[in-house]
Design a protein around this motif. Structure first.
Motif, mmCIF file in Angstrom:
data_model
loop_
_atom_site.group_PDB
_atom_site.id
_atom_site.type_symbol
_atom_site.label_atom_id
_atom_site.label_comp_id
_atom_site.label_asym_id
_atom_site.label_seq_id
_atom_site.Cartn_x
_atom_site.Cartn_y
_atom_site.Cartn_z
ATOM 1 N N THR A 1 34.102 0.046 -34.120
ATOM 2 C CA THR A 1 34.705 1.346 -34.424
ATOM 3 C C THR A 1 35.983 1.528 -33.612
ATOM 4 N N ARG A 2 37.100 1.720 -34.290
ATOM 5 C CA ARG A 2 38.402 1.811 -33.630
ATOM 6 C C ARG A 2 38.810 3.250 -33.342
ATOM 7 N N TRP A 3 38.352 4.186 -34.161
ATOM 8 C CA TRP A 3 38.723 5.586 -33.939
ATOM 9 C C TRP A 3 37.684 6.491 -34.583
ATOM 10 N N SER A 4 37.655 7.729 -34.142
ATOM 11 C CA SER A 4 36.825 8.762 -34.746
ATOM 12 C C SER A 4 37.718 9.975 -34.977
ATOM 13 N N ILE A 5 37.707 10.491 -36.209
ATOM 14 C CA ILE A 5 38.582 11.596 -36.586
ATOM 15 C C ILE A 5 37.752 12.728 -37.171
ATOM 16 N N VAL A 6 38.031 13.941 -36.749
ATOM 17 C CA VAL A 6 37.382 15.130 -37.310
ATOM 18 C C VAL A 6 38.467 15.999 -37.945
ATOM 19 N N TYR A 7 38.322 16.246 -39.231
ATOM 20 C CA TYR A 7 39.242 17.125 -39.957
ATOM 21 C C TYR A 7 38.584 18.494 -40.097
ATOM 22 N N ASP A 8 39.149 19.491 -39.457
ATOM 23 C CA ASP A 8 38.661 20.861 -39.601
ATOM 24 C C ASP A 8 39.446 21.476 -40.752
ATOM 25 N N LYS B 1 42.744 14.322 -28.989
ATOM 26 C CA LYS B 1 44.050 14.878 -29.351
ATOM 27 C C LYS B 1 43.905 15.717 -30.614
ATOM 28 N N THR B 2 44.767 16.722 -30.748
ATOM 29 C CA THR B 2 44.689 17.652 -31.874
ATOM 30 C C THR B 2 46.077 17.906 -32.452
ATOM 31 N N ILE B 3 46.156 17.906 -33.778
ATOM 32 C CA ILE B 3 47.364 18.335 -34.490
ATOM 33 C C ILE B 3 46.995 19.542 -35.336
ATOM 34 N N ARG B 4 47.763 20.618 -35.202
ATOM 35 C CA ARG B 4 47.555 21.837 -35.988
ATOM 36 C C ARG B 4 48.558 21.856 -37.146
ATOM 37 N N ILE B 5 48.048 21.704 -38.358
ATOM 38 C CA ILE B 5 48.914 21.624 -39.530
ATOM 39 C C ILE B 5 49.772 22.885 -39.687
ATOM 40 N N GLU B 6 49.181 24.044 -39.383
ATOM 41 C CA GLU B 6 49.912 25.295 -39.558
ATOM 42 C C GLU B 6 51.134 25.387 -38.644
ATOM 43 N N ALA B 7 51.134 24.629 -37.552
ATOM 44 C CA ALA B 7 52.252 24.689 -36.610
ATOM 45 C C ALA B 7 53.344 23.670 -36.934
ATOM 46 N N LEU B 8 53.138 22.850 -37.948
ATOM 47 C CA LEU B 8 54.141 21.859 -38.322
ATOM 48 C C LEU B 8 55.174 22.475 -39.265
ATOM 49 N N ASP B 9 56.396 22.028 -39.147
ATOM 50 C CA ASP B 9 57.452 22.434 -40.061
ATOM 51 C C ASP B 9 57.382 21.514 -41.279
ATOM 52 N N LEU B 10 56.851 22.026 -42.388
ATOM 53 C CA LEU B 10 56.663 21.212 -43.577
ATOM 54 C C LEU B 10 57.789 21.355 -44.589
ATOM 55 N N ASP B 11 58.868 22.001 -44.186
ATOM 56 C CA ASP B 11 60.013 22.123 -45.078
ATOM 57 C C ASP B 11 60.607 20.741 -45.349
ATOM 58 N N CYS B 12 61.097 20.551 -46.567
ATOM 59 C CA CYS B 12 61.652 19.236 -46.927
ATOM 60 C C CYS B 12 62.822 18.829 -46.048
ATOM 61 N N ALA B 13 63.533 19.809 -45.502
ATOM 62 C CA ALA B 13 64.688 19.497 -44.671
ATOM 63 C C ALA B 13 64.297 19.124 -43.245
ATOM 64 N N ALA B 14 63.031 19.354 -42.882
ATOM 65 C CA ALA B 14 62.594 19.066 -41.512
ATOM 66 C C ALA B 14 62.440 17.561 -41.305
ATOM 67 N N ALA B 15 62.700 17.113 -40.083
ATOM 68 C CA ALA B 15 62.560 15.686 -39.767
ATOM 69 C C ALA B 15 61.091 15.289 -39.770
ATOM 70 N N ALA C 1 38.923 24.132 -42.550
ATOM 71 C CA ALA C 1 39.089 25.588 -42.540
ATOM 72 C C ALA C 1 40.234 26.005 -41.632
ATOM 73 N N ARG C 2 40.317 25.386 -40.459
ATOM 74 C CA ARG C 2 41.371 25.719 -39.495
ATOM 75 C C ARG C 2 42.609 24.859 -39.678
ATOM 76 N N ARG C 3 42.541 23.883 -40.574
ATOM 77 C CA ARG C 3 43.657 22.971 -40.838
ATOM 78 C C ARG C 3 44.093 22.276 -39.546
ATOM 79 N N GLU C 4 43.119 21.628 -38.907
ATOM 80 C CA GLU C 4 43.366 20.889 -37.673
ATOM 81 C C GLU C 4 42.812 19.473 -37.802
ATOM 82 N N ILE C 5 43.477 18.540 -37.120
ATOM 83 C CA ILE C 5 43.031 17.156 -37.074
ATOM 84 C C ILE C 5 42.763 16.805 -35.609
ATOM 85 N N HIS C 6 41.559 16.316 -35.323
ATOM 86 C CA HIS C 6 41.174 15.929 -33.965
ATOM 87 C C HIS C 6 40.776 14.450 -33.986
#
Length: 216
Positions: free
Chosen positions: A111-118, A135-149, A120-125
């Protein structure tokens, strides 16, 4: 799903879910699409056998029609049964509970990694075999605009906690190095043709925007 074909040389199957809790398994068996959902998906988990074979094995165990106690081996079918039984026995759904189940059914040395996708909260752990700090990434805090890097992060990064604001700008060369090194270090992909790793790495450049100002 009838309009989508998942390509690639590595034999995989997929478990998908949405924020409502609805889920489905997607498998391509003998060239045909096989989907389990709703009443045909009594437990939403997968290991390394087909869902139908795993479900048939599960009926031998307590709570799913049989009398056998929870199995303890690291075989694919036993891990499927153990996951299903632990999911059923869980008192509540939480990120910690999900990681506990993943840790219990992890394959030592494989097993190389374990990932939990929440969903409801739109989070990746996630945690990896090289770095057990969550580690956690919060999707709602990302800039998803097409112009964003576009952003990226090495899954084994030494960072910990909420890394949403610490993501690096996307680099095609760095992404290619990460994907090819992962293929080379993984038992079931290291002998695959190099073009499979190259194709996977190149997939990031194929992403296009959908809707007003959104990135697919």
């Amino acid at each position: 799903i009838e309009e989508t074909r998942i390509s690639g040389g590595t034999p995989l199957h997929y478990l998908i879910a949405d924020a409502t809790g609805a889920s489905a398994t997607i498998e391509y068996l003998g060239g045909s699409l096989v989907v389990h959902r709703g009443t045909t998906l009594p437990t939403a988990n997968l290991t390394n056998d087909s869902y139908e074979k795993s479900l048939s094995y599960l009926t031998r165990f307590t709570g799913f029609g049989g009398t056998r106690a929870m199995p303890g081996s690291s075989s694919s079918l036993d891990r499927f049964a153990r996951t299903a039984m632990r999911m059923r026995n869980a008192n509540h759904v939480s990120t910690d509970a999900a990681f506990d189940i993943l840790q219990n059914v992890a394959q030592p040395g494989s097993t190389r990694w374990s990932i939990v996708y929440d969903t409801a909260r739109r989070e990746i752990h996630w945690v990896t075999d090289q770095n057990r700090q969550r580690k956690t990434i919060r999707i709602e805090a990302l800039d998803l605009d097409c112009a964003a890097a576009p952003k990226m992060l090495d899954a084994h990064s030494s960072l910990a906690g909420d890394v949403t604001s610490l993501l690096d700008d996307y680099s095609a060369d760095t992404n290619r190095q990460l994907v090819t090194s992962s293929y080379a270090a993984t038992s079931f992909t290291r002998d695959q043709p190099a073009r499979y790793a190259e194709d996977d790495a190149a997939h990031a450049e194929s992403i296009r925007c959908w809707g007003p100002g959104r990135r697919a």
